[in-house]
Design a protein around this motif. Structure first.
Motif, PDB file in Angstrom:
ATOM      1  N   ALA A 109      -2.050 -19.539   6.620  1.00 22.38           N
ATOM      2  CA  ALA A 109      -2.714 -18.260   6.871  1.00 22.38           C
ATOM      3  C   ALA A 109      -1.721 -17.107   6.875  1.00 22.38           C
ATOM      4  O   ALA A 109      -1.987 -16.035   6.329  1.00 22.38           O
ATOM      5  N   THR A 110      -0.553 -17.325   7.471  1.00 23.99           N
ATOM      6  CA  THR A 110       0.418 -16.244   7.580  1.00 23.99           C
ATOM      7  C   THR A 110       1.076 -15.935   6.247  1.00 23.99           C
ATOM      8  O   THR A 110       1.304 -14.772   5.909  1.00 23.99           O
ATOM      9  N   ALA A 111       1.399 -16.972   5.491  1.00 22.57           N
ATOM     10  CA  ALA A 111       2.019 -16.754   4.183  1.00 22.57           C
ATOM     11  C   ALA A 111       1.094 -15.954   3.280  1.00 22.57           C
ATOM     12  O   ALA A 111       1.543 -15.103   2.505  1.00 22.57           O
ATOM     13  N   LEU A 112      -0.202 -16.202   3.384  1.00 21.67           N
ATOM     14  CA  LEU A 112      -1.172 -15.454   2.600  1.00 21.67           C
ATOM     15  C   LEU A 112      -1.376 -14.046   3.162  1.00 21.67           C
ATOM     16  O   LEU A 112      -1.430 -13.055   2.427  1.00 21.67           O
ATOM     17  N   GLY A 113      -1.475 -13.962   4.485  1.00 22.99           N
ATOM     18  CA  GLY A 113      -1.839 -12.698   5.106  1.00 22.99           C
ATOM     19  C   GLY A 113      -0.735 -11.672   5.196  1.00 22.99           C
ATOM     20  O   GLY A 113      -1.008 -10.463   5.173  1.00 22.99           O
ATOM     21  N   GLN A 114       0.531 -12.093   5.307  1.00 24.40           N
ATOM     22  CA  GLN A 114       1.619 -11.141   5.518  1.00 24.40           C
ATOM     23  C   GLN A 114       1.702 -10.070   4.430  1.00 24.40           C
ATOM     24  O   GLN A 114       1.716  -8.877   4.746  1.00 24.40           O
ATOM     25  N   PRO A 115       1.801 -10.425   3.146  1.00 25.82           N
ATOM     26  CA  PRO A 115       1.895  -9.362   2.140  1.00 25.82           C
ATOM     27  C   PRO A 115       0.612  -8.556   2.004  1.00 25.82           C
ATOM     28  O   PRO A 115       0.658  -7.363   1.686  1.00 25.82           O
ATOM     29  N   VAL A 116      -0.553  -9.194   2.235  1.00 26.71           N
ATOM     30  CA  VAL A 116      -1.815  -8.462   2.158  1.00 26.71           C
ATOM     31  C   VAL A 116      -1.877  -7.404   3.255  1.00 26.71           C
ATOM     32  O   VAL A 116      -2.150  -6.230   3.008  1.00 26.71           O
ATOM     33  N   VAL A 117      -1.614  -7.830   4.492  1.00 26.65           N
ATOM     34  CA  VAL A 117      -1.629  -6.885   5.604  1.00 26.65           C
ATOM     35  C   VAL A 117      -0.510  -5.863   5.443  1.00 26.65           C
ATOM     36  O   VAL A 117      -0.683  -4.679   5.761  1.00 26.65           O
ATOM     37  N   GLY A 118       0.633  -6.299   4.930  1.00 26.28           N
ATOM     38  CA  GLY A 118       1.726  -5.372   4.696  1.00 26.28           C
ATOM     39  C   GLY A 118       1.335  -4.273   3.715  1.00 26.28           C
ATOM     40  O   GLY A 118       1.675  -3.102   3.909  1.00 26.28           O
ATOM     41  N   ARG A 119       0.592  -4.631   2.664  1.00 21.02           N
ATOM     42  CA  ARG A 119       0.136  -3.626   1.700  1.00 21.02           C
ATOM     43  C   ARG A 119      -0.862  -2.672   2.353  1.00 21.02           C
ATOM     44  O   ARG A 119      -0.837  -1.458   2.095  1.00 21.02           O
ATOM     45  N   LEU A 120      -1.751  -3.190   3.186  1.00 21.67           N
ATOM     46  CA  LEU A 120      -2.697  -2.333   3.903  1.00 21.67           C
ATOM     47  C   LEU A 120      -1.960  -1.360   4.820  1.00 21.67           C
ATOM     48  O   LEU A 120      -2.360  -0.200   4.975  1.00 21.67           O
ATOM     49  N   ILE A 121      -0.878  -1.838   5.426  1.00 19.10           N
ATOM     50  CA  ILE A 121      -0.070  -0.968   6.285  1.00 19.10           C
ATOM     51  C   ILE A 121       0.594   0.127   5.452  1.00 19.10           C
ATOM     52  O   ILE A 121       0.666   1.287   5.877  1.00 19.10           O
ATOM     53  N   ASP A 122       1.065  -0.227   4.259  1.00 17.73           N
ATOM     54  CA  ASP A 122       1.659   0.780   3.379  1.00 17.73           C
ATOM     55  C   ASP A 122       0.661   1.887   3.067  1.00 17.73           C
ATOM     56  O   ASP A 122       1.024   3.061   2.976  1.00 17.73           O
ATOM     57  N   LEU A 123      -0.596   1.515   2.900  1.00 16.03           N
ATOM     58  CA  LEU A 123      -1.608   2.477   2.487  1.00 16.03           C
ATOM     59  C   LEU A 123      -2.211   3.251   3.656  1.00 16.03           C
ATOM     60  O   LEU A 123      -2.472   4.447   3.551  1.00 16.03           O
ATOM     61  N   PHE A 124      -2.453   2.571   4.772  1.00 15.77           N
ATOM     62  CA  PHE A 124      -3.223   3.175   5.853  1.00 15.77           C
ATOM     63  C   PHE A 124      -2.452   3.356   7.151  1.00 15.77           C
ATOM     64  O   PHE A 124      -3.011   3.838   8.141  1.00 15.77           O
ATOM     65  N   GLY A 125      -1.192   2.977   7.188  1.00 15.16           N
ATOM     66  CA  GLY A 125      -0.419   3.115   8.409  1.00 15.16           C
ATOM     67  C   GLY A 125      -0.538   1.888   9.294  1.00 15.16           C
ATOM     68  O   GLY A 125      -1.467   1.088   9.165  1.00 15.16           O
ATOM     69  N   PRO A 126       0.393   1.708  10.238  1.00 13.35           N
ATOM     70  CA  PRO A 126       0.471   0.469  11.014  1.00 13.35           C
ATOM     71  C   PRO A 126      -0.505   0.353  12.190  1.00 13.35           C
ATOM     72  O   PRO A 126      -0.846  -0.756  12.584  1.00 13.35           O
ATOM     73  N   ARG A 127      -0.942   1.466  12.751  1.00 15.42           N
ATOM     74  CA  ARG A 127      -1.675   1.405  14.020  1.00 15.42           C
ATOM     75  C   ARG A 127      -2.950   0.555  13.934  1.00 15.42           C
ATOM     76  O   ARG A 127      -3.161  -0.366  14.740  1.00 15.42           O
ATOM     77  N   ARG A 128      -3.821   0.878  12.972  1.00 15.40           N
ATOM     78  CA  ARG A 128      -5.114   0.187  12.890  1.00 15.40           C
ATOM     79  C   ARG A 128      -4.932  -1.312  12.654  1.00 15.40           C
ATOM     80  O   ARG A 128      -5.576  -2.139  13.309  1.00 15.40           O
ATOM     81  N   LEU A 129      -4.059  -1.661  11.723  1.00 15.33           N
ATOM     82  CA  LEU A 129      -3.845  -3.088  11.420  1.00 15.33           C
ATOM     83  C   LEU A 129      -3.205  -3.807  12.594  1.00 15.33           C
ATOM     84  O   LEU A 129      -3.511  -4.978  12.873  1.00 15.33           O
ATOM     85  N   PHE A 130      -2.302  -3.118  13.307  1.00 12.24           N
ATOM     86  CA  PHE A 130      -1.646  -3.703  14.478  1.00 12.24           C
ATOM     87  C   PHE A 130      -2.683  -4.041  15.552  1.00 12.24           C
ATOM     88  O   PHE A 130      -2.663  -5.138  16.134  1.00 12.24           O
ATOM     89  N   LEU A 131      -3.597  -3.133  15.818  1.00 14.76           N
ATOM     90  CA  LEU A 131      -4.596  -3.348  16.867  1.00 14.76           C
ATOM     91  C   LEU A 131      -5.586  -4.447  16.480  1.00 14.76           C
ATOM     92  O   LEU A 131      -5.974  -5.268  17.325  1.00 14.76           O
ATOM     93  N   ILE A 132      -5.990  -4.480  15.217  1.00 15.77           N
ATOM     94  CA  ILE A 132      -6.890  -5.546  14.767  1.00 15.77           C
ATOM     95  C   ILE A 132      -6.205  -6.902  14.887  1.00 15.77           C
ATOM     96  O   ILE A 132      -6.796  -7.886  15.372  1.00 15.77           O
ATOM     97  N   GLY A 133      -4.947  -6.971  14.460  1.00 17.33           N
ATOM     98  CA  GLY A 133      -4.211  -8.229  14.503  1.00 17.33           C
ATOM     99  C   GLY A 133      -4.026  -8.759  15.907  1.00 17.33           C
ATOM    100  O   GLY A 133      -4.271  -9.948  16.174  1.00 17.33           O
TER     101      GLY A 133
END
Length: 457
Positions: free
Chosen positions: A60-84
């Motif tokens: 799960a992490t190997a798949l999710g890390q770059p995906v979530v990382g790309r979302l962070i690049d686009l939308f900033g870290p706060r929202r993804l951090f709180l969801i995670g």
């Protein structure tokens, strides 16, 4: 001097959520090591089944890390951090209440996805702070991030042993609830609502690229977890999905992973390969050696955790020392030599070896534990495109988890139904080969000689 003093300083209020969020993954990666045997006994599951508790999180992490990382690049870290962090808390409750091995595996998958945001968010915040202040983020922050991750990774087995002794194996899942709650609260209070480097236009997500990447990676990891001729079709799926993914990424305007830029950045690609082989050795030792100390040597889970303490102490010291050095080449070489020496020492151990030899092995493995994580992280920080720091940091973790999956496959092939001494020796020989490859990749990489020095103030 005056101009530097007039520049805004790094916002140190960001450090606590950065550190706590980034350690959620390593604590769940390592705390399970001493719980595998108790879980297997309680649920009647052999090592081949409990190994999925390790593999599921890494898949799960190997798949999710770059995906979530790309979302962070686009939308900033706060929202993804709180969801995670919210997902981590939910997964902790699910695991603590799980009636069987299947639900436990599902909880580990949820933990894997939930812990994806912490590290890419931290690296993105470091880079955005560098852009906001007009100067590189302090090297001490990078060092603190690496030390926090490696520290929790090393003390995870000890923490797991303590929790199991007090509340049974379910407590290693329940501990995620207070950790996630604290990280979520810190994220709400301290993370910026928008990244410091505002994204001019939020590009459309490359969902087809992400989907093909997921198919390719899942097929590859499933093959690594089941290395048999009957699994040949997984290789076919991996190659086909990989080809389609490459074609998609090379043609789309806003790719999930910019293969043209990545392909032209050979130093970064080499860093990812080093992460793969380095983490193969690290996790084979963490899981394989720990299982052997319990089944082949006769230690309790708590005692198996105590054996890891010297690695924690040495790793901390090595990180503190190497974090002040210029460049990363010497640090990587130190880590490679430490891994090779540790694997050689493993070949000398038997079920009747004195305890001091186990402690000595932990000391030796503390050297690469302290050296390689920080050096790889610093390399990515300097080599990656600043606008893709989140996804680049996520890919570093992905390659690390690929290494962990290789380690899991090596451990399963070496031990079978029980962690015996001959099996441990077989595992050590495989680890030795990976350690030698890590050394060769470092020696042959001339770009490391031009690596910028880490900023230390």
């Amino acid at each position: 001097m005056t101009d530097t003093a007039a520049q805004p300083a790094f916002d140190r209020r960001l450090i606590p959520p950065m550190l706590l969020g980034s350690i959620l993954n390593p604590v769940n990666s390592t705390i399970i090591a001493v719980a595998l045997v108790p879980i297997g006994v309680a649920l009647g599951a052999p090592p081949a089944e409990t190994a999925w508790l390790v593999s599921a999180l890494y898949l799960a992490t190997a798949l999710g890390q770059p995906v979530v990382g790309r979302l962070i690049d686009l939308f900033g870290p706060r929202r993804l951090f709180l969801i995670g962090t919210s997902l981590v808390g939910v997964a902790g409750i699910v695991g603590a209440l799980a009636p069987g091995i299947g639900v436990l595996v599902a909880a580990r998958v949820l933990l894997g996805f939930g812990t994806c945001a912490g590290y890419p968010a931290a690296m993105a915040l470091l880079r955005s702070e560098a852009q906001r202040t007009g100067r590189d983020s302090p090297g001490t922050v990078l060092t603190a991030l690496a030390v926090a991750n490696q520290t929790i990774a090393v003390i995870g087995p000890l923490l797991g042993g303590l929790l199991i002794g007090v509340g049974g194996w379910r407590s290693v899942f329940l501990v995620n609830v207070p950790l996630a709650a604290a990280a979520f609260l810190l994220g709400v209070l301290r993370l910026p609502t928008q990244p410091h480097h505002a994204v001019e236009s939020r590009a459309r997500l490359d969902l087809p690229g992400m989907g093909l990447f997921a198919v390719m990676l899942v097929a590859l990891l499933l093959f690594l977890m089941n290395l048999r001729l009957s699994s040949w079709y997984l290789v076919v799926i991996t190659v086909a999905a990989g080809a389609a993914f490459a074609l998609r990424e090379l043609r789309t305007r806003d790719p999930f992973i910019d293969l043209q830029v990545l392909g032209g950045n050979l130093p970064l690609v080499t860093t990812y390969l080093r992460a793969l082989v380095s983490f193969t050795v690290t996790y084979a030792f963490l899981y394989g050696f720990t299982q052997w100390t319990e089944q082949g040597f006769g230690l309790t889970p708590f005692e198996a955790g105590l054996v890891q303490i010297p690695m924690f102490v040495v790793g901390m010291a090595v990180s503190a020392i190497t974090g002040r050095r210029r460049g990363v080449r010497g640090t990587l070489l130190l880590g490679a030599v430490g891994q090779i020496a540790g694997c050689g020492l493993m070949l000398l151990l038997t079920g009747t070896s004195p305890v001091w030899m186990l402690l000595l092995l932990a000391v030796v493995f503390g050297i690469p534990q302290g050296a390689t994580t920080l050096a790889l992280q610093n390399a990515v920080y300097h080599q990656a495109d600043p606008e893709r720091m989140g996804s680049s940091a996520g890919l570093l973790r992905t390659f690390g988890y690929l290494g962990s999956m290789v380690a899991a496959a090596m451990t399963a092939a070496s031990f079978g139904q029980e962690a015996t001494t001959p099996g441990m020796h077989h595992l050590a020989r495989l680890m030795l080969g990976a350690g030698v490859l890590f050394l060769l990749l470092t020696v042959a990489d001339r770009s490391l000689r031009r690596q910028p020095a880490a900023v230390t103030a």
